[in-house]
Design an enzyme around this catalytic site. Structure first.
Site, PDB file in Angstrom:
ATOM      1  N   ASP A 194       7.788  -4.786  -9.579  1.00 32.46           N
ATOM      2  CA  ASP A 194       6.882  -4.375  -8.442  1.00 32.46           C
ATOM      3  C   ASP A 194       7.442  -3.381  -7.278  1.00 32.46           C
ATOM      4  O   ASP A 194       8.496  -3.603  -6.916  1.00 32.46           O
ATOM      5  CB  ASP A 194       5.902  -5.754  -7.702  1.00 32.46           C
ATOM      6  CG  ASP A 194       5.053  -5.279  -7.029  1.00 32.46           C
ATOM      7  OD1 ASP A 194       3.712  -5.138  -7.390  1.00 32.46           O
ATOM      8  OD2 ASP A 194       5.060  -4.953  -5.717  1.00 32.46           O
ATOM      9  N   GLU A 241       0.771  -1.130  -8.801  1.00 33.06           N
ATOM     10  CA  GLU A 241       2.400  -0.686  -8.676  1.00 33.06           C
ATOM     11  C   GLU A 241       3.050  -1.950  -9.434  1.00 33.06           C
ATOM     12  O   GLU A 241       4.321  -2.034  -9.364  1.00 33.06           O
ATOM     13  CB  GLU A 241       2.471  -0.533  -7.351  1.00 33.06           C
ATOM     14  CG  GLU A 241       2.494  -1.908  -6.503  1.00 33.06           C
ATOM     15  CD  GLU A 241       1.384  -2.287  -5.942  1.00 33.06           C
ATOM     16  OE1 GLU A 241       0.977  -3.024  -5.143  1.00 33.06           O
ATOM     17  OE2 GLU A 241       0.379  -1.591  -6.393  1.00 33.06           O
TER      18      GLU A 241
END
Length: 427
Positions: free
Chosen positions: A291, A334
């Site tokens: 992430d 993301e």
């Protein structure tokens, strides 16, 4: 030396004119290119039967070494940039046209021929010889075209990014086959000596090298890179080419539009299959969930366009770092995932490599210090399905975020004190 230079000049001239006609096919029509290809077929066969030059390694005919090799490369170019429905047209046209020529010659023999004023009569025997050679040569060309498509597709699995090697191997192998087949006919019809076979083969290998280099340069510098769609499955050419077109389309559909990585749907399907294979074969399989830290603030401060650039840069780094058998996915805004056939400790080293690469790469550090956090899990007796593996990796990613980000968290018991404290808090 002079003959070698002239042969190279002939190849460059032939290739230059033909690819110019091909390049402007949208303006003048592809028929101009195909007609030029067919017009050279007669000269090619004529030269192959009567016109030879001496080289250090044997006797060579420009018709066979230059013109035929060039024609085969042009057909490969037609296949690569157009489709099977197009490439079969000159093949069938040449084959049927030569058969028609033989038929007409048989009818012409029935004429009562009037001599010319100088007493000369037409050499029907020469036309017979040329006609049969052209039919045999075109039949070989039909087989050659099928073989070169098969080889080009087969090599695509291993050399998709090495276009020059893929083309060179395909052309060289098919020209070797053709040299053996055409020389056999030439030996019995025109009495060609064995020196012609070896000289012609060496010359064709040199032609394969030269034409492959020129073809790769033309494709990369002048032709748009795109995968054309197939136009039907009406004959063997379509059957041969459809598989690669279909696989390319499926591969494209299964990818994320922004980053080009495999998307969440592929993660679910490929992940389940990978976990099942790992349990069946007892081979390790690890999952890394990665992430981008503080990604929302990147969008807020610099805009979504810059945020997209960061995601593409991270995706590119992941693609460069992972192994050829690993799969990289974009599973959220993301958030990325990597399925790799590695033990937990090796997967953790991979995670640290990725974390360090993102921090130090110029493509991700141009805005601010871009970092990533990662959670890792491995298939085991307690994680026997993709959902379990994912849940554990996601839990470890949460821990990495909670202890300061820019972390890689795997199994507890590592050498990071913060990780151990976090595991104590969670458990």
């Amino acid at each position: 030396m002079l003959n070698s230079f002239l042969l190279l000049a002939e190849a460059v001239l032939y290739f230059g004119v033909m690819v110019t006609l091909f390049r402007f096919r949208q303006r003048i029509g592809l028929g101009v290119f195909v007609c030029a290809l067919g017009a050279m077929h007669f000269l090619e066969t004529y030269l192959a039967s009567v016109f030879y030059v001496a080289l250090p390694f044997g006797m060579v005919s420009p018709g066979s070494a230059v013109l035929f090799s060039g024609k085969l490369v042009m057909l490969l170019l037609l296949y690569i940039k157009e489709d099977a429905a197009t490439v079969r047209q000159p093949i069938y046209g040449l084959l049927l046209g030569n058969a028609l020529m033989i038929g007409l010659v048989l009818v012409l023999r029935l004429h009562e021929i009037a001599p010319l004023p100088n007493g000369r009569l037409p050499d029907i025997g020469f036309i017979d010889q040329m006609g049969w050679l052209m039919v045999w040569g075109t039949t070989l060309l039909f087989v050659d075209a099928i073989l070169i498509i098969l080889l080009y597709e087969k090599l695509g699995r291993y050399l998709r990014k090495a276009l020059f090697s893929r083309i060179l191997i395909s052309v060289a192998c098919v020209l070797t086959f053709d040299q053996a087949g055409f020389f056999t006919a030439l030996h019995f019809v025109a009495g060609a000596p064995i020196a012609v076979f070896f000289g012609g083969w060496f010359a064709k290998m040199a032609a394969a090298l030269a034409y492959s280099a020129m073809l790769v340069a033309y494709i990369r510098w002048f032709e748009a890179r795109q995968v054309p769609a197939p136009r039907g499955l009406s004959d063997i050419f379509d059957t041969l080419t459809y598989r690669e077109r279909y696989e390319a389309l499926v591969e494209h559909v299964g990818r994320d539009g922004l980053t080009g990585l495999l998307h969440r749907g592929r993660f679910d399907s490929d992940g389940e299959a990978a976990v099942a294979a790992s349990l069946r074969t007892a081979k390790p399989l690890s999952l890394l969930i990665i992430d981008v830290d503080h990604f929302k603030s990147i969008n807020d401060r610099f805009g979504h366009a810059e945020g997209d650039k960061v995601l593409k840069s991270v995706a590119a780094l992941l693609g460069e770092i992972v192994g050829p058998d690993d799969q990289v996915f974009r599973i959220g805004g993301e958030e990325f995932a990597i399925l790799c056939s590695r033990s937990h400790s090796v997967a953790r080293l991979l995670g640290e490599t990725i974390r360090h690469a993102v921090k130090t790469s110029p493509s991700t550090s141009r805005l601010d210090d871009i970092t990533v956090s990662a959670g890792i899990s491995t298939v085991s007796e307690t994680t026997r399905c993709l959902a379990d593996v994912f849940a554990l990796a996601d839990q470890r990613l949460y821990i990495a975020k909670s202890i300061g980000r820019d972390r890689v968290v795997g199994e507890p018991g590592g050498d990071e004190t913060d990780n151990n404290r976090a595991w104590t808090k969670v458990c």
